[in-house]
Design a protein around this motif. Sequence first.
Motif, PDB file in Angstrom:
ATOM      1  N   LYS B 109       0.889  -1.272  -0.044  1.00  0.00           N
ATOM      2  CA  LYS B 109       0.025   0.021   0.173  1.00  0.00           C
ATOM      3  C   LYS B 109       0.935   1.317   0.069  1.00  0.00           C
ATOM      4  N   ARG B 110       0.592   2.072  -0.475  1.00  0.00           N
ATOM      5  CA  ARG B 110       1.179   3.482  -0.922  1.00  0.00           C
ATOM      6  C   ARG B 110       0.428   4.634  -0.541  1.00  0.00           C
ATOM      7  N   GLU B 133       4.133   2.065   2.466  1.00  0.00           N
ATOM      8  CA  GLU B 133       5.165   2.853   1.663  1.00  0.00           C
ATOM      9  C   GLU B 133       4.467   4.339   1.761  1.00  0.00           C
ATOM     10  N   VAL B 134       5.494   5.185   2.414  1.00  0.00           N
ATOM     11  CA  VAL B 134       4.759   6.483   2.836  1.00  0.00           C
ATOM     12  C   VAL B 134       5.625   7.653   2.040  1.00  0.00           C
ATOM     13  N   VAL B 135       4.992   8.386   1.240  1.00  0.00           N
ATOM     14  CA  VAL B 135       5.667   9.510   0.566  1.00  0.00           C
ATOM     15  C   VAL B 135       5.294  10.899   1.234  1.00  0.00           C
ATOM     16  N   LEU B 175      10.828  11.293   1.780  1.00  0.00           N
ATOM     17  CA  LEU B 175      10.419  12.492   2.292  1.00  0.00           C
ATOM     18  C   LEU B 175      11.072  13.391   1.052  1.00  0.00           C
ATOM     19  N   ARG B 176      10.036  14.118   0.493  1.00  0.00           N
ATOM     20  CA  ARG B 176      10.206  14.732  -0.810  1.00  0.00           C
ATOM     21  C   ARG B 176      10.397  16.440  -0.466  1.00  0.00           C
ATOM     22  N   GLY B 191      -2.379   7.509  -8.186  1.00  0.00           N
ATOM     23  CA  GLY B 191      -2.639   6.186  -7.821  1.00  0.00           C
ATOM     24  C   GLY B 191      -2.389   5.782  -6.206  1.00  0.00           C
ATOM     25  N   TYR B 192      -2.213   6.676  -5.508  1.00  0.00           N
ATOM     26  CA  TYR B 192      -1.946   6.228  -3.950  1.00  0.00           C
ATOM     27  C   TYR B 192      -3.164   5.561  -3.387  1.00  0.00           C
TER      28      TYR B 192
END
Lengths: 351, 603
Positions: B109-110, B133-135, B175-176, B191-192
């Motif tokens: 899962k994102r 998955e974490v953005v 981390l962006r 598509g998260y």
Amino acid sequence: MSFIAKPKVSHPGLPRNALGLTLRDYEGGMSTLCAGCGHDSITAALVQAAFELSIPPHRMAKLSGIGCSSKTPAYFASASHGFNSVHGRMASVATGANAANGQLHYIGVSGDGDTLSIGLGQFCHAVRRNLNMLYVLENNGVYGLTKGQFSASADVGSKAKKGEVNQQPPIDPCQLALSIGCTFVARSFSGDKDQLVPLLKAGLSHRGFAMVDVISPCVTFNDHEGSTKSYDFTRKHFHAAIYADYVPPATEIRSRQAAGSVREVTMHDGSRLLLHKVGADYDPSDRVAAFEYLSRRQSEGQVVTGLLFIDEGKPDMHEVQNLATEPLNTMGYANLNPGQKALDAIQARFR
Amino acid sequence: MQPTDISNPQYFHKVVDCQWGCPAHTDVPGYIRLIAQGRYTDAYMLNRQANVFPGILGRVCDRPCEPVCRRARVEKEPVAICRLKRVASDLREDVAALLPKAPRRKNGKRVALIGAGPASLTVANDLLPMGYEVVIYEALAVPGGLMRSNIPSFRLPAEVLDEEIGMIVGMGADLRLGTPVKSMKALLAEGYDAVFVGSGAPKGKNLKLPGRDEAAANIHIGIAWLESVAFGHVERIGERVLIIGVGNTAMDCCRTSLRLGAKNVKVMARKPREFFKASAWELQDAEEETVEIVVNHSPKSFVMEKGRLTGMIFEKMEYEIDARGRITAEKIAGEEFFPCDDVVLAIGQENAFPWVERDLGIEFDKWDVPVVDQVTYQGTRPGVFFGGDSAFGPKNIIWAVEHGHQAAISIHKYCHGEDIARRMPYGMNLATSKMGMHEWSYSNAYDPVERRVMPHVSLKERFKKLNLEVELGFTAEQFTREVERCLNCDIQTVFTAKLCIECDACVDICPTRCLTITTNGPEDELRQRLSAPANNLSQDLYVSTGLPQTGRVMVKDEDLCVHCSLCAERCPTGAWDMQKFTLKVPYAADEAAESVPQTRTGT
């Protein structure tokens, strides 16, 4: 018994009495009695009574002999006077103190051993003299401090903790007090503060000898099946002969409706005691009837409580003996010791 | 009254006033006790379970726990809870090995988190160990959100921020930085599985008064100005500064002004002091630094001379206040001119969502605030969640953390096709704390010591450097006394009616007159009949079932109990017991464990 001290924190909303003091100002040291001891509840009731009457703590004198009960004066009114005397000799010490200063509130705390065994003679003579004091008998029917022997107030047939059955007839302090002329006889139960506190207040306000016998279960040696001084037994066999409510004069309320059932007794200090009759038509001014009533109920296995007898008309020791009303310690040397000339004059009168 | 249902965890939870008052339900007495035992690392980790940033919040938490602290009812000052939190953080050892780890195998899962502030970081903290998955998208070049940009570094040093944010990001978050989300539509198109918006309330409110536009060069919006200071874009300010507003941001603005060279700083308040929004301790710190707070002055206009701001005119206000402390009438009683070189506006902040297209099914209300469910934190578009200031407007960091915990639960349930509204209830554990005849597993003697005073850098030193931390932290002597001020409200007094012999021992010994044995009755009437009248209606009465001998009830007023255990020590039958209460707050990981089907074991 607890090992941590009772913290000094107090409820900010605690009521204050006429002196501006809170209940906590009438407390004493931490009790070293067993957890759950009825004596501690009596102590709490004394604290409550003195607080509600707004007695200045330094105008109280606490006296006791030996035994669990006699430890309890240490647990209330730290700021008052006190004398822990010899076993059974509290009444004599109280008599002496009272003779020297009749203006204090004398509170004697004794037990069934201290009063009814070794101190029986002392007790009787203090009653005879109508010594102006509140005499609280913390009655648990057992010698707790020496590990549980029967005391002189243990009932025939009651059992000790180990199962031994008592054969000796008991001395009922209320019947004894009635028979030797006591002017204020009451009985209560440490587990019923609603009744005990007004009785203690009335006793403190009575001018004369006020004896309050308080059934005070010993949780360690006498709170079991077969005991007639246990919490359970007392609650089951509890018979309130009278409902007493102490009403100080400032807040006296008369009820028209209850005219037939309320008896009002005016105390010597002007305050009034209202006696509500419940059940039987009990008359607390009739010594003979009171004695008869107590005996009958006792034979039925009932513990009669409430204000059993009161006589406000009899003079107390100070009046009978014509003692000085002013405390000796305030009289000054010249008055206490008027000198050789005065003595010579007195002696001359007898020549 | 009905007997109290003590099987409901919320009953005893409410008795622990600090924990109840904390939005994240931090186990305050628990960690204070660990500090008292010298177990600083354990204290830190216990703290971190709920509040995620003990070092940061040990300095700048808004402390909703302290005003409700029972100690403040017994005396005047609450336990210095916030400062003790910092003690655990300052003295802990390396916690790297104790931190949750993200599994190597992901769960497929994102999730996108917008903004790297406390709410998003909490979501990341909860979801990373579960294999998500974490953005994280962050507009600024550094993470932390308002914790970094709005709180001056003299209150919250950058190293503390870096370390605690690092603990979370270090678990493997993508981390962006310097990557603002400019279009929600575009993000959704990626598509998260779920999106969390934790972008804060980044827009400071303006004050449209005559002269505002002309004097713009010397009028600053508080939170934007603080951010500019934090990142070195602003390094000085005029000698005379007026701060408009009297919240915590105003306090940060006035103290920052002093460090940038201002000599005369006045905070202008429209209302009397009792209506200030700023926390008492922040006001105190500002006043200690010579900031003058002027009450009852409402801004009217900016005054210009020769094209430059020279001051402001204020209307002098007079208020009528009723017995309940509410303003019933106000009137203007004249005007007054205050000269100044610069003005900082600190009158509030707002959400700003110019980047969310309005055709995505994400609804906004009439104040342009997103419509968000108060339990699940989901917006009106499934799969898009909000938390922190962006959800319900400006609150504080600890609220953002709690939003993050709750949103993480929702996100997990959403990603697994579960009903996000069906959430695990709170649980509890109660265990006796009696160890022997008179021994207790906690320190129950009441210590009458007063609240310790936090040492500060001297007034002379503190203005020399912008980022010099003002608070020095408690000394060992101080915190060892301060921890003893805690009343251990999590050690509950639990009563077993059938054991009671009605000897009154507990009632007589209670130092605060909390206990009463009496006949039952309606609550209003019962409250007045207790040993001491129970007038604090926010505190419950604990009512037992009928007692065996007389049928009366034991009533405890929970208001002022100091948990000294004397009732339990005096009780000859053990009817009272002091029991350690542990609140089981469900987190996302607990929900996950719950959803794993039970496998049969054995034969």
